[in-house]
Scaffold this motif. Structure first.
Motif, PDB file in Angstrom:
ATOM      1  N   GLN A 188      13.802  -2.404   6.662  1.00  0.00           N
ATOM      2  CA  GLN A 188      12.497  -1.775   6.524  1.00  0.00           C
ATOM      3  C   GLN A 188      12.633  -0.550   5.622  1.00  0.00           C
ATOM      4  O   GLN A 188      13.736  -0.082   5.366  1.00  0.00           O
ATOM      5  CB  GLN A 188      11.927  -1.369   7.884  1.00  0.00           C
ATOM      6  CG  GLN A 188      12.777  -0.360   8.644  1.00  0.00           C
ATOM      7  CD  GLN A 188      12.178  -0.004   9.990  1.00  0.00           C
ATOM      8  OE1 GLN A 188      11.240  -0.641  10.458  1.00  0.00           O
ATOM      9  NE2 GLN A 188      12.707   1.028  10.631  1.00  0.00           N
ATOM     10  N   GLY A 189      11.511  -0.064   5.132  1.00  0.00           N
ATOM     11  CA  GLY A 189      11.516   1.132   4.300  1.00  0.00           C
ATOM     12  C   GLY A 189      11.651   0.851   2.813  1.00  0.00           C
ATOM     13  O   GLY A 189      12.105  -0.218   2.399  1.00  0.00           O
ATOM     14  N   VAL A 190      11.204   1.811   2.009  1.00  0.00           N
ATOM     15  CA  VAL A 190      11.405   1.783   0.558  1.00  0.00           C
ATOM     16  C   VAL A 190      12.138   3.069   0.192  1.00  0.00           C
ATOM     17  O   VAL A 190      11.706   4.155   0.578  1.00  0.00           O
ATOM     18  CB  VAL A 190      10.058   1.671  -0.212  1.00  0.00           C
ATOM     19  CG1 VAL A 190       9.456   0.303  -0.010  1.00  0.00           C
ATOM     20  CG2 VAL A 190       9.070   2.735   0.219  1.00  0.00           C
ATOM     21  N   PRO A 191      13.258   2.980  -0.507  1.00  0.00           N
ATOM     22  CA  PRO A 191      14.076   4.168  -0.749  1.00  0.00           C
ATOM     23  C   PRO A 191      13.406   5.172  -1.681  1.00  0.00           C
ATOM     24  O   PRO A 191      12.957   4.802  -2.767  1.00  0.00           O
ATOM     25  CB  PRO A 191      15.354   3.611  -1.373  1.00  0.00           C
ATOM     26  CG  PRO A 191      14.929   2.312  -1.991  1.00  0.00           C
ATOM     27  CD  PRO A 191      13.846   1.771  -1.107  1.00  0.00           C
ATOM     28  N   GLN A 192      13.324   6.422  -1.241  1.00  0.00           N
ATOM     29  CA  GLN A 192      12.857   7.474  -2.142  1.00  0.00           C
ATOM     30  C   GLN A 192      13.932   7.690  -3.203  1.00  0.00           C
ATOM     31  O   GLN A 192      15.089   7.842  -2.891  1.00  0.00           O
ATOM     32  CB  GLN A 192      12.616   8.765  -1.358  1.00  0.00           C
ATOM     33  CG  GLN A 192      11.478   8.677  -0.361  1.00  0.00           C
ATOM     34  CD  GLN A 192      11.141  10.038   0.215  1.00  0.00           C
ATOM     35  OE1 GLN A 192      10.652  10.919  -0.478  1.00  0.00           O
ATOM     36  NE2 GLN A 192      11.383  10.208   1.497  1.00  0.00           N
ATOM     37  N   GLY A 193      13.540   7.695  -4.446  1.00  0.00           N
ATOM     38  CA  GLY A 193      14.482   7.792  -5.546  1.00  0.00           C
ATOM     39  C   GLY A 193      14.476   6.547  -6.402  1.00  0.00           C
ATOM     40  O   GLY A 193      15.060   6.521  -7.471  1.00  0.00           O
ATOM     41  N   PRO A 195      12.471   3.822  -8.798  1.00  0.00           N
ATOM     42  CA  PRO A 195      11.274   3.777  -9.652  1.00  0.00           C
ATOM     43  C   PRO A 195      10.159   2.914  -9.097  1.00  0.00           C
ATOM     44  O   PRO A 195       8.995   3.098  -9.443  1.00  0.00           O
ATOM     45  CB  PRO A 195      11.810   3.202 -10.973  1.00  0.00           C
ATOM     46  CG  PRO A 195      13.253   3.541 -10.987  1.00  0.00           C
ATOM     47  CD  PRO A 195      13.686   3.444  -9.551  1.00  0.00           C
ATOM     48  N   LEU A 196      10.481   1.969  -8.233  1.00  0.00           N
ATOM     49  CA  LEU A 196       9.467   1.087  -7.660  1.00  0.00           C
ATOM     50  C   LEU A 196       8.763   1.695  -6.451  1.00  0.00           C
ATOM     51  O   LEU A 196       7.636   1.315  -6.129  1.00  0.00           O
ATOM     52  CB  LEU A 196      10.112  -0.244  -7.231  1.00  0.00           C
ATOM     53  CG  LEU A 196      10.021  -1.421  -8.193  1.00  0.00           C
ATOM     54  CD1 LEU A 196      10.734  -2.635  -7.596  1.00  0.00           C
ATOM     55  CD2 LEU A 196       8.575  -1.769  -8.525  1.00  0.00           C
ATOM     56  N   SER A 197       9.420   2.623  -5.774  1.00  0.00           N
ATOM     57  CA  SER A 197       8.892   3.135  -4.502  1.00  0.00           C
ATOM     58  C   SER A 197       7.497   3.733  -4.596  1.00  0.00           C
ATOM     59  O   SER A 197       6.648   3.467  -3.734  1.00  0.00           O
ATOM     60  CB  SER A 197       9.865   4.170  -3.919  1.00  0.00           C
ATOM     61  OG  SER A 197      11.079   3.552  -3.572  1.00  0.00           O
ATOM     62  N   ASN A 202       1.880   3.046  -2.845  1.00  0.00           N
ATOM     63  CA  ASN A 202       0.442   2.992  -3.126  1.00  0.00           C
ATOM     64  C   ASN A 202      -0.156   1.632  -2.768  1.00  0.00           C
ATOM     65  O   ASN A 202      -1.313   1.547  -2.342  1.00  0.00           O
ATOM     66  CB  ASN A 202       0.172   3.309  -4.601  1.00  0.00           C
ATOM     67  CG  ASN A 202       0.013   4.798  -4.855  1.00  0.00           C
ATOM     68  OD1 ASN A 202      -0.338   5.557  -3.961  1.00  0.00           O
ATOM     69  ND2 ASN A 202       0.275   5.217  -6.081  1.00  0.00           N
ATOM     70  N   VAL A 203       0.620   0.562  -2.940  1.00  0.00           N
ATOM     71  CA  VAL A 203       0.128  -0.773  -2.591  1.00  0.00           C
ATOM     72  C   VAL A 203      -0.186  -0.842  -1.103  1.00  0.00           C
ATOM     73  O   VAL A 203      -1.229  -1.362  -0.686  1.00  0.00           O
ATOM     74  CB  VAL A 203       1.162  -1.855  -2.978  1.00  0.00           C
ATOM     75  CG1 VAL A 203       0.797  -3.203  -2.351  1.00  0.00           C
ATOM     76  CG2 VAL A 203       1.239  -1.989  -4.497  1.00  0.00           C
ATOM     77  N   ILE A 204       0.707  -0.292  -0.274  1.00  0.00           N
ATOM     78  CA  ILE A 204       0.471  -0.310   1.177  1.00  0.00           C
ATOM     79  C   ILE A 204      -0.654   0.642   1.565  1.00  0.00           C
ATOM     80  O   ILE A 204      -1.585   0.278   2.285  1.00  0.00           O
ATOM     81  CB  ILE A 204       1.763   0.065   1.933  1.00  0.00           C
ATOM     82  CG1 ILE A 204       2.683  -1.152   1.988  1.00  0.00           C
ATOM     83  CG2 ILE A 204       1.450   0.543   3.332  1.00  0.00           C
ATOM     84  CD1 ILE A 204       3.773  -1.075   3.017  1.00  0.00           C
ATOM     85  N   LEU A 205      -0.597   1.872   1.088  1.00  0.00           N
ATOM     86  CA  LEU A 205      -1.584   2.864   1.528  1.00  0.00           C
ATOM     87  C   LEU A 205      -2.953   2.642   0.911  1.00  0.00           C
ATOM     88  O   LEU A 205      -3.940   3.220   1.372  1.00  0.00           O
ATOM     89  CB  LEU A 205      -1.064   4.274   1.227  1.00  0.00           C
ATOM     90  CG  LEU A 205       0.150   4.672   2.082  1.00  0.00           C
ATOM     91  CD1 LEU A 205       0.698   6.024   1.669  1.00  0.00           C
ATOM     92  CD2 LEU A 205      -0.204   4.687   3.561  1.00  0.00           C
ATOM     93  N   ASN A 206      -3.042   1.796  -0.106  1.00  0.00           N
ATOM     94  CA  ASN A 206      -4.352   1.423  -0.626  1.00  0.00           C
ATOM     95  C   ASN A 206      -5.163   0.677   0.431  1.00  0.00           C
ATOM     96  O   ASN A 206      -6.400   0.712   0.426  1.00  0.00           O
ATOM     97  CB  ASN A 206      -4.204   0.554  -1.879  1.00  0.00           C
ATOM     98  CG  ASN A 206      -5.539   0.283  -2.552  1.00  0.00           C
ATOM     99  OD1 ASN A 206      -6.299   1.193  -2.860  1.00  0.00           O
ATOM    100  ND2 ASN A 206      -5.843  -0.991  -2.769  1.00  0.00           N
ATOM    101  N   GLU A 207      -4.483   0.006   1.357  1.00  0.00           N
ATOM    102  CA  GLU A 207      -5.178  -0.660   2.460  1.00  0.00           C
ATOM    103  C   GLU A 207      -5.853   0.364   3.356  1.00  0.00           C
ATOM    104  O   GLU A 207      -6.951   0.129   3.871  1.00  0.00           O
ATOM    105  CB  GLU A 207      -4.187  -1.507   3.268  1.00  0.00           C
ATOM    106  CG  GLU A 207      -3.533  -2.620   2.463  1.00  0.00           C
ATOM    107  CD  GLU A 207      -4.568  -3.563   1.862  1.00  0.00           C
ATOM    108  OE1 GLU A 207      -5.323  -4.188   2.641  1.00  0.00           O
ATOM    109  OE2 GLU A 207      -4.624  -3.662   0.620  1.00  0.00           O
TER     110      GLU A 207
END
Length: 426
Positions: A188-193, A195-197, A202-207
């Motif tokens: 789980q999670g997307v690593p801070q650091g 370029p894709l994060s 934004n894709v998730i929080l756009n919901e």
């Protein structure tokens, strides 16, 4: 329809990705490769790597976990991909951003083209001054660490139908992280650091944005920092609870209850800004922007380090570092009303610079000769050079203001915070 992985791997797209990664600098990943080595690595290995990427057989490297201190005393874990994987992720970002961007909310300001934190602050001020002064300030708990991969991939699939590209993104999400020499699995999670994060967040929080818009709520969001503005405490309590349920049940995220609250403008801080009542004529009930106490303290801490008399830096180097700090800080906080604060900071900075000069002179005879060279008569120069006053007291004394004048400081490249603030606002 052209497969998206093909667009990712075009020469033009990769050239832009390479230039962006090099421009952003940064340390190497687990393979220790430096940015300066990337060009040669590509020349020797690109055809083989491109072939593997195109058919879905490329396996990303692990990411390097680096802990950096937070202002509150805690630590934030950054996940640093190798420089090659950073380039590929940047190339993916450049292809996916235009696909998702049109669907993003007008009230989302983080990590998007032609949008910035200043716009988010001004929008928050506008909502407050329209009378929406009960503010739900929500903090997401460890957002980047607990993003649900299955849910994220489902959202990506709605717009990205290329199975090879989706498979590659999932591999990047699942890449293990190396912390203190030991590999840890990630589910789980997307690593801070990465370029894709920013795009994936934004894709998730756009919901969430779409849900708030559907309810007709006023809000601002910058990455995972967001606030909702309503007209009454009762409405705020109701909305906060319903939004919490949505975040936990639909987005599979959590709210940090300790850091989330319902506040009035006087107690509200957002992205380093604060809000205070305006006393201008005809502005009853209105609020103006100021810099938060925490942000001012952080600025002073950085200035104090740059002007510390014991660090190995020449006077010109100190001036240059101050300018870099000032340009970035003022350009960010130019929307705030901070004229008087900057006036005080400038006076303090000049005293610290004079203290550095006094310390550099070191010996009494050198101090005496320096005063004489700067126009002070020998008798007074001798007396001040032998003064038993402390260095900080000397720095604020008339003798230093008469010799290390504002004019002379400017000749060495000094610019006051206040002068640059007025220039940035004009």
């Amino acid at each position: 329809m052209e497969e998206l992985i093909t667009k990712v791997l075009t020469k033009e797209n990769l050239k832009t990705a390479y230039e962006t990664v090099v421009k952003n600098k940064g340390v190497g990943g687990v393979d220790k490769m430096k940015l300066s080595d990337l060009k040669l690595y590509l020349q020797e290995n690109w055809e083989n790597l491109k072939s593997k990427l195109a058919i879905g057989e490329y396996q990303p490297n692990a990411i390097l976990g680096i802990e950096i201190p937070k202002s509150n005393g805690g630590k934030r874990l950054l996940g640093v991909p190798t420089v090659f994987d950073r380039m590929i992720q940047q190339a993916i970002h450049q292809v996916l951003q235009p696909i998702f961007e049109p669907d993003f909310s007008d009230y989302s300001y983080g990590f998007r083209p032609r949008r910035n934190a200043g716009q988010a602050i001004l929008q928050a001020q506008e909502f407050i001054n329209e009378g929406y002064q009960d503010i739900i300030d929500i903090d997401l708990k460890s957002f980047f660490d607990i993003v649900n991969h299955d849910y994220l991939m489902t959202l990506l699939y709605c717009k990205v139908k290329d199975p090879i590209l989706l498979k590659l993104i999932l591999k990047y999400l699942r890449s293990p992280i190396e912390i203190s020499g030991k590999l840890q699995k990630r589910r789980q999670g997307v690593p801070q650091g990465s370029p894709l994060s920013p795009l994936l967040s934004n894709v998730i929080l756009n919901e969430l944005d779409k849900e708030l818009e559907l309810r007709g709520l006023r809000f601002v969001r910058y990455a995972d920092d967001f606030s909702i503005f309503v007209r009454s405490k009762l409405a705020a309590v109701r909305v906060k609870e319903s939004v919490r349920r949505f975040i936990e049940r639909k987005l599979h995220l959590k709210i940090n209850e300790e850091k989330s609250s319902i506040v009035r403008p006087q107690k509200y801080e957002y992205l380093g800004y604060g809000f205070v009542s305006s006393y201008a004529k005809g502005s009853k009930g209105k609020f103006q922007l100021v810099v938060s106490k925490k942000s001012l303290e952080e600025l002073k801490r950085k200035i104090k380090y740059i002007t510390r008399k014991t660090i190995p830096a020449s006077f010109d180097e100190r001036i240059q570092r101050l300018r870099w700090l000032m340009f970035g800080w003022i350009n960010y906080f130019k929307h705030a009303n901070i004229h008087n604060k900057l006036k005080d900071i400038d006076s303090w900075v000049r005293s610290r610079l004079r203290y550095c000069v006094w310390h550099h002179w070191k010996k009494p005879n050198k101090r005496m000769r320096s005063f004489i060279r700067l126009g002070i008569n020998p008798g007074i120069s001798y007396a001040w050079s032998r003064s038993r006053m402390g260095g900080w007291a000397i720095a604020q004394s008339p003798i230093m203001r008469m010799t290390i004048t504002l004019k002379r400081l400017k000749q060495r490249g000094y610019i006051s915070f206040l002068d640059y603030y007025h220039k940035a606002r004009s």
